[in-house]
Design a protein around this motif. Sequence first.
Motif, mmCIF file in Angstrom:
data_model
loop_
_atom_site.group_PDB
_atom_site.id
_atom_site.type_symbol
_atom_site.label_atom_id
_atom_site.label_comp_id
_atom_site.label_asym_id
_atom_site.label_seq_id
_atom_site.Cartn_x
_atom_site.Cartn_y
_atom_site.Cartn_z
ATOM 1 N N GLU A 44 0.796 -0.934 -0.434
ATOM 2 C CA GLU A 44 0.188 0.386 0.341
ATOM 3 C C GLU A 44 0.712 1.156 -0.254
ATOM 4 O OE1 GLU A 44 -3.994 0.991 1.832
ATOM 5 O OE2 GLU A 44 -2.769 1.091 3.542
ATOM 6 N N ALA A 45 1.162 1.675 -0.709
ATOM 7 C CA ALA A 45 2.049 2.866 -1.054
ATOM 8 C C ALA A 45 1.791 3.890 -0.887
ATOM 9 C CB ALA A 45 2.519 2.614 -1.996
ATOM 10 N N GLY A 46 0.439 4.413 -0.768
ATOM 11 C CA GLY A 46 -0.294 5.661 -0.110
ATOM 12 C C GLY A 46 -1.471 5.738 -0.646
ATOM 13 N N PHE A 47 -2.078 7.359 0.064
ATOM 14 C CA PHE A 47 -3.102 7.905 -0.585
ATOM 15 C C PHE A 47 -3.556 8.700 -1.730
ATOM 16 C CE2 PHE A 47 -6.635 9.380 2.898
ATOM 17 C CZ PHE A 47 -7.680 9.719 1.700
ATOM 18 N N ALA A 48 -3.600 8.827 -2.692
ATOM 19 C CA ALA A 48 -3.426 8.497 -3.883
ATOM 20 C C ALA A 48 -4.216 10.586 -3.918
ATOM 21 C CB ALA A 48 -4.051 8.442 -5.594
ATOM 22 N N PHE A 49 -5.179 10.555 -3.394
ATOM 23 C CA PHE A 49 -6.923 11.526 -2.852
ATOM 24 C C PHE A 49 -5.249 12.478 -2.143
ATOM 25 C CE2 PHE A 49 -9.698 14.670 -2.421
ATOM 26 C CZ PHE A 49 -10.661 14.590 -3.138
ATOM 27 N N SER A 50 -4.742 12.351 -0.811
ATOM 28 C CA SER A 50 -4.189 12.914 -0.347
ATOM 29 C C SER A 50 -3.474 13.848 -0.421
ATOM 30 C CB SER A 50 -3.112 11.843 1.403
ATOM 31 O OG SER A 50 -2.221 11.602 0.553
ATOM 32 N N SER A 51 -2.318 13.602 -1.682
ATOM 33 C CA SER A 51 -1.815 14.908 -1.569
ATOM 34 C C SER A 51 -1.073 15.022 -3.388
ATOM 35 C CB SER A 51 -0.306 15.256 -0.747
ATOM 36 O OG SER A 51 0.519 14.016 -1.205
ATOM 37 N N GLN A 52 -0.465 15.447 -3.648
ATOM 38 C CA GLN A 52 0.021 15.494 -4.987
ATOM 39 C C GLN A 52 1.349 14.508 -5.018
ATOM 40 O OE1 GLN A 52 -0.867 15.982 -8.158
ATOM 41 N NE2 GLN A 52 0.651 15.432 -9.529
ATOM 42 N N THR A 69 1.649 -6.270 -5.449
ATOM 43 C CA THR A 69 0.235 -5.640 -6.370
ATOM 44 C C THR A 69 0.122 -4.179 -5.836
ATOM 45 O OG1 THR A 69 -0.808 -7.675 -6.164
ATOM 46 C CG2 THR A 69 -2.234 -5.726 -5.779
ATOM 47 N N ILE A 70 0.699 -3.514 -6.161
ATOM 48 C CA ILE A 70 0.000 -2.053 -5.607
ATOM 49 C C ILE A 70 -0.979 -1.402 -5.083
ATOM 50 C CG2 ILE A 70 1.389 0.126 -6.060
ATOM 51 C CD1 ILE A 70 3.284 -1.784 -6.311
ATOM 52 N N CYS A 71 -1.292 -1.016 -4.014
ATOM 53 C CA CYS A 71 -2.705 -0.781 -3.778
ATOM 54 C C CYS A 71 -2.122 1.112 -3.613
ATOM 55 C CB CYS A 71 -2.450 -1.451 -2.677
ATOM 56 S SG CYS A 71 -4.229 -1.417 -1.719
ATOM 57 N N SER A 72 -3.494 1.576 -4.022
ATOM 58 C CA SER A 72 -3.812 3.441 -3.031
ATOM 59 C C SER A 72 -4.671 2.681 -2.651
ATOM 60 C CB SER A 72 -3.431 3.480 -3.862
ATOM 61 O OG SER A 72 -4.329 5.318 -3.595
ATOM 62 N N ARG A 95 -5.076 -2.939 -6.785
ATOM 63 C CA ARG A 95 -5.138 -2.972 -5.399
ATOM 64 C C ARG A 95 -6.036 -1.990 -5.442
ATOM 65 N NH1 ARG A 95 -5.172 -6.652 -0.824
ATOM 66 N NH2 ARG A 95 -5.386 -8.031 -2.495
ATOM 67 N N ILE A 96 -7.418 -1.555 -5.402
ATOM 68 C CA ILE A 96 -8.028 0.431 -5.138
ATOM 69 C C ILE A 96 -8.433 -0.949 -2.966
ATOM 70 C CG2 ILE A 96 -9.711 1.391 -4.747
ATOM 71 C CD1 ILE A 96 -8.955 1.827 -7.649
ATOM 72 N N HIS A 97 -8.616 -0.292 -2.111
ATOM 73 C CA HIS A 97 -9.052 -0.229 -0.726
ATOM 74 C C HIS A 97 -9.211 1.153 -0.715
ATOM 75 C CE1 HIS A 97 -6.930 -0.635 3.425
ATOM 76 N NE2 HIS A 97 -8.116 -0.719 4.026
ATOM 77 N N THR A 98 -10.617 0.137 -0.343
ATOM 78 C CA THR A 98 -11.260 2.128 -0.102
ATOM 79 C C THR A 98 -12.128 1.499 1.486
ATOM 80 O OG1 THR A 98 -13.044 3.386 -0.344
ATOM 81 C CG2 THR A 98 -13.656 1.292 -1.108
ATOM 82 N N PHE A 99 -12.696 2.711 2.168
ATOM 83 C CA PHE A 99 -12.431 2.516 3.877
ATOM 84 C C PHE A 99 -14.044 3.812 3.725
ATOM 85 C CE2 PHE A 99 -11.189 5.980 5.711
ATOM 86 C CZ PHE A 99 -10.147 6.522 5.071
ATOM 87 N N ASP A 135 -9.396 -6.109 -8.595
ATOM 88 C CA ASP A 135 -9.219 -6.586 -7.134
ATOM 89 C C ASP A 135 -9.567 -5.540 -5.835
ATOM 90 O OD1 ASP A 135 -7.188 -7.173 -4.593
ATOM 91 O OD2 ASP A 135 -6.283 -7.524 -6.210
ATOM 92 N N VAL A 136 -10.307 -5.523 -5.018
ATOM 93 C CA VAL A 136 -11.106 -3.874 -4.534
ATOM 94 C C VAL A 136 -11.189 -4.673 -3.059
ATOM 95 C CG1 VAL A 136 -13.104 -2.953 -3.899
ATOM 96 C CG2 VAL A 136 -12.387 -3.263 -6.020
ATOM 97 N N GLU A 137 -10.443 -3.849 -1.994
ATOM 98 C CA GLU A 137 -10.307 -4.583 -0.609
ATOM 99 C C GLU A 137 -11.116 -3.249 0.318
ATOM 100 O OE1 GLU A 137 -6.671 -5.095 1.033
ATOM 101 O OE2 GLU A 137 -7.149 -3.794 2.700
ATOM 102 N N PHE A 138 -12.363 -3.706 0.816
ATOM 103 C CA PHE A 138 -13.292 -3.001 1.425
ATOM 104 C C PHE A 138 -12.533 -2.907 2.894
ATOM 105 C CE2 PHE A 138 -16.533 -1.967 4.608
ATOM 106 C CZ PHE A 138 -16.962 -0.366 4.104
ATOM 107 N N SER A 139 -12.697 -1.602 4.051
ATOM 108 C CA SER A 139 -12.660 -1.562 5.042
ATOM 109 C C SER A 139 -13.450 -0.646 6.020
ATOM 110 C CB SER A 139 -11.212 -1.133 6.249
ATOM 111 O OG SER A 139 -9.809 -2.156 5.321
#
Length: 513
Positions: A44-52, A69-72, A95-99, A135-139
Amino acid sequence: MPRLITIFDTTLRDGEQSPGASMTSDEKLMLARQLARLNVDVIEAGFAFSSQSDFEALQRIAEEVEGPTICSLARAKPGDIDRAWEAIKGAPKRRIHTFLSTSDIHLKHQFRLTRDEALKQSVEMVQRAKGYIDDVEFSPMDATRSDPQYLYDVLTAVVEAGATTLNIPDTVGYINPQEFGALIRGIRENVDGIAGVVISVHCHNDLGLAVANSLAAVAEGAGQVECTINGIGERAGNASLEEVVMGLRVRRQLYDADTAIVTEEIMKTSRLVSKTTGLPVQPNKAIVGANAFAHTSGIHQDGLLKDGTTYEIMRPQSVGLLQSQMVMGKLSGRHAFRNQLEVMGYRLSDDELYAAFQRFKRLAEQKKEVFEEDIEAIISEEVQNMPCSYTLKHLRVESGTDMTPTATIEMEINGTLQKHTDTGDGPVDAVYRTIAAMVKTTSTLTSYAVKAITGGMDAQGEVTVKIESEGRTVTGNGASTDIIIASARAYLNAINKLAYWKGKTLHDLESTV
Ligand code: KIV
Ligand code: ZN
């Protein structure tokens, strides 16, 4: 065959949430490459929306790091999901990890959503992510303080919407291992469609239980553990990757589970993360702390020298260390002392070893830890009458702004007078090259230090050098008001010691202890 647990590394996302640990995109890329060598399954390499900068780091990692697998991370919001997709779409495996929270505390006080609204939003955002990616993860954030029935309802709904991994976060580090195990069992028994998805866990360490909780969940069937190198992360941190991984490796039979982690890369990764984030590792930290494989008790040292399994449940080599460390001090016995001398390359006669051990014990009574330098000093004093193979007779050095530094040395070598001239980059270098040529040494000079031992213009200078040959390091000292002469004496002192020790036999030692 044990079950293979997916290792989801979130050092670059939750780990970065440790105060002061923010990383540049270059640093994240470098760490991601190391995580790939460690063979983690998901980064999980970061939170794409949080910063440029997080967006850019994710994009580079997605395009350049092979293997995992690379996940945001993405909140359950359309803009977040779209941005996450943009960042990771270049990765072969992504993968997208949404919560979104499920606890009433969060829904009421933070999100101002009803349970129904939160469930609907979670489903919609999983569906949106599914429009991009399989590949979608939900928390369900704060899952461990949520009403279990509502949690099951949300999980059932997001599985139906297409989530492939359900991650159960103990967001505030509140739960204990028995309760967490029971919660995972409850999810397995009450969520429709659960058999087709992976149950993941994400534990925080507020009560020091993150690793224990993660392992309890694995015992109840969790197939993925989210963790960070050195356990860094928000507040007290996340479950430590190295502890989870070695916990499973060492107790593989108990859990009937293991991971694909290349454990020999653990130390290197830990040091790199510590250096990059500026977060030191506490010395007594399990697996990667400086003391994790250090032994102080004489009883333990003795046992360990006889057989490693007496006091070590895993080999230091299995996590990337060269060997265990024997801390020499007042609790150390003769066996450990002799072993330490061997490691340092010294072979003593019976009498020398006996006398040196007595001096060591006296010193250890006064000092917390006896270092290699202290033992060197003890050994030197025990053999101060050692015969000198090489004696300096005359030394002349010419040096200046407009000439090549040149040294001429006259030396007695095993009773014969010899003379030689050589040049160097500076006067000390010229002297050392001349001596090295005369004594035909293959040793390497590994350290050179000068200090003034008296004050004023006529100060005595003391030079200390270390030279290394065939795994043995020796120290040489020399003093003079002339720093070049002090340097020559120090070097010759070390060369003489080396010659002396090379003449000793291991048998001398073995017959003593
Ligand atoms: O601790 C937490 O709940 C999280 C979620 C975003 C998974 O980090
Ligand atoms: Zn977290």
